[in-house]
Scaffold this motif. Structure first.
Motif, PDB file in Angstrom:
ATOM      1  N   UNK A  42       0.832  -1.206   0.000  1.00 51.57           N
ATOM      2  CA  UNK A  42       0.000   0.000   0.000  1.00 51.57           C
ATOM      3  C   UNK A  42       0.864   1.252   0.000  1.00 51.57           C
ATOM      4  N   UNK A  43       1.915   1.264   0.793  1.00 53.05           N
ATOM      5  CA  UNK A  43       2.737   2.482   0.911  1.00 53.05           C
ATOM      6  C   UNK A  43       3.760   2.632  -0.206  1.00 53.05           C
ATOM      7  N   UNK A  48       4.959   8.480   2.317  1.00 57.03           N
ATOM      8  CA  UNK A  48       5.292   7.977   3.648  1.00 57.03           C
ATOM      9  C   UNK A  48       5.687   6.509   3.584  1.00 57.03           C
ATOM     10  N   UNK A  49       6.494   6.107   4.558  1.00 53.81           N
ATOM     11  CA  UNK A  49       6.869   4.703   4.700  1.00 53.81           C
ATOM     12  C   UNK A  49       5.788   3.984   5.501  1.00 53.81           C
ATOM     13  N   UNK A  50       5.732   2.675   5.346  1.00 55.10           N
ATOM     14  CA  UNK A  50       4.771   1.873   6.103  1.00 55.10           C
ATOM     15  C   UNK A  50       4.959   2.127   7.603  1.00 55.10           C
ATOM     16  N   UNK A  51       3.851   2.223   8.302  1.00 58.40           N
ATOM     17  CA  UNK A  51       3.882   2.452   9.748  1.00 58.40           C
ATOM     18  C   UNK A  51       4.402   1.212  10.454  1.00 58.40           C
ATOM     19  N   UNK A  52       5.008   1.417  11.614  1.00 58.07           N
ATOM     20  CA  UNK A  52       5.570   0.289  12.353  1.00 58.07           C
ATOM     21  C   UNK A  52       4.965   0.122  13.741  1.00 58.07           C
ATOM     22  N   UNK A  53       4.130   1.088  14.183  1.00 53.43           N
ATOM     23  CA  UNK A  53       3.542   0.954  15.520  1.00 53.43           C
ATOM     24  C   UNK A  53       2.166   1.610  15.589  1.00 53.43           C
ATOM     25  N   UNK A  57       0.519   5.444  14.491  1.00 56.99           N
ATOM     26  CA  UNK A  57      -0.776   5.617  13.822  1.00 56.99           C
ATOM     27  C   UNK A  57      -1.698   6.519  14.631  1.00 56.99           C
ATOM     28  N   UNK A  58      -1.767   6.310  15.941  1.00 54.06           N
ATOM     29  CA  UNK A  58      -2.613   7.165  16.791  1.00 54.06           C
ATOM     30  C   UNK A  58      -2.161   8.618  16.727  1.00 54.06           C
ATOM     31  N   UNK A  59      -0.846   8.830  16.736  1.00 54.82           N
ATOM     32  CA  UNK A  59      -0.311  10.191  16.632  1.00 54.82           C
ATOM     33  C   UNK A  59      -0.728  10.831  15.314  1.00 54.82           C
ATOM     34  N   UNK A  60      -0.614  10.086  14.216  1.00 55.97           N
ATOM     35  CA  UNK A  60      -1.013  10.608  12.915  1.00 55.97           C
ATOM     36  C   UNK A  60      -2.508  10.945  12.886  1.00 55.97           C
ATOM     37  N   UNK A  61      -3.334  10.013  13.336  1.00 53.36           N
ATOM     38  CA  UNK A  61      -4.780  10.242  13.307  1.00 53.36           C
ATOM     39  C   UNK A  61      -5.145  11.465  14.142  1.00 53.36           C
ATOM     40  N   UNK A  62      -4.612  11.541  15.355  1.00 54.14           N
ATOM     41  CA  UNK A  62      -4.978  12.628  16.263  1.00 54.14           C
ATOM     42  C   UNK A  62      -4.426  13.981  15.825  1.00 54.14           C
ATOM     43  N   UNK A  63      -3.173  14.020  15.375  1.00 52.49           N
ATOM     44  CA  UNK A  63      -2.517  15.302  15.137  1.00 52.49           C
ATOM     45  C   UNK A  63      -2.477  15.753  13.678  1.00 52.49           C
ATOM     46  N   UNK A  64      -2.720  14.845  12.750  1.00 57.21           N
ATOM     47  CA  UNK A  64      -2.701  15.208  11.330  1.00 57.21           C
ATOM     48  C   UNK A  64      -4.082  14.980  10.696  1.00 57.21           C
ATOM     49  N   UNK A  65      -4.590  13.752  10.792  1.00 58.70           N
ATOM     50  CA  UNK A  65      -5.810  13.379  10.068  1.00 58.70           C
ATOM     51  C   UNK A  65      -7.056  14.083  10.593  1.00 58.70           C
ATOM     52  N   UNK A  66      -7.273  14.053  11.889  1.00 55.21           N
ATOM     53  CA  UNK A  66      -8.493  14.669  12.442  1.00 55.21           C
ATOM     54  C   UNK A  66      -8.518  16.185  12.201  1.00 55.21           C
TER      55      UNK A  66
END
Length: 186
Positions: A42-43, A48-53, A57-66
């Motif tokens: 997918x990546x 971006x590189x594939x996520x490893x933790x 992912x939570x950091x991305x969702x909370x601070x970028x995506x939302x």
């Protein structure tokens, strides 16, 4: 199992994939997000590189995506199987937006992203009245994504050579655009 029942099951699957929705992404989507975000298939064509933790992912969702101005989860039922976003351009290009999308590998080739892109095209110009141009930049080797945009009514404008840095190397991309007054795909 006879051919008739097999065919109806196949049609059911197609109907299931035609019932996609777009909604804001939520922290509770993290497990579904991890399915595609950790997948190197997918990546491969993403910046971006594939996520490893899960924490990453939570950091991305909370601070970028939302907080993103326009990012939606692509859902079947209420389950997130990918995302689609429009990022506003700035400066002289502020009349434009950049389209991006990602989808879990298991759902590739089923018309889901094409349907999601058409949904975005049919709403974003109303939601953002200043928008005159929606564009997408696709790696030259990503033929599947190029087909998605063509099926959704985007026009191929050309190749931008050595335009992005992807996975540490400069890469060529194909520029596609959809203008406010272009005919909408059904």
């Amino acid at each position: 199992m006879d051919e008739k029942s097999s065919k109806s099951e196949g049609e059911e699957g197609i109907q299931e994939f035609s019932k996609i929705t777009l909604r804001p992404i939520e922290l509770s989507d993290v497990d579904d997000f991890m399915v595609w975000a950790t997948d190197v298939k997918v990546s491969k064509f993403c910046l971006w590189d594939a996520y490893t933790s899960k924490e990453q992912a939570l950091d991305y969702i909370q601070n970028i995506a939302i907080p993103h101005p326009w990012l939606r989860a692509i859902c079947i039922g209420n389950r997130a199987i990918g995302t689609i976003s429009v990022t506003p351009c700035s400066g002289f290009h502020r009349c434009g937006g950049k389209l991006g999308y990602v989808l879990a590998y298991k759902y590739w080739g089923k018309g889901i992203v094409t349907r999601a892109v058409k949904m975005v095209v049919n709403t974003i110009f109303n939601e953002w009245p200043h928008l005159d141009r929606l564009q997408a930049e696709v790696h030259v080797d990503n033929k599947g994504s190029q087909r998605v945009l063509e099926k959704a009514g985007f026009e191929k404008e050309g190749v931008l050579r050595k335009y992005v840095v992807m996975k540490g190397k400069t890469a060529d991309v194909v520029m596609f655009s959809f203008l406010r007054n272009d005919p909408r795909a059904a």
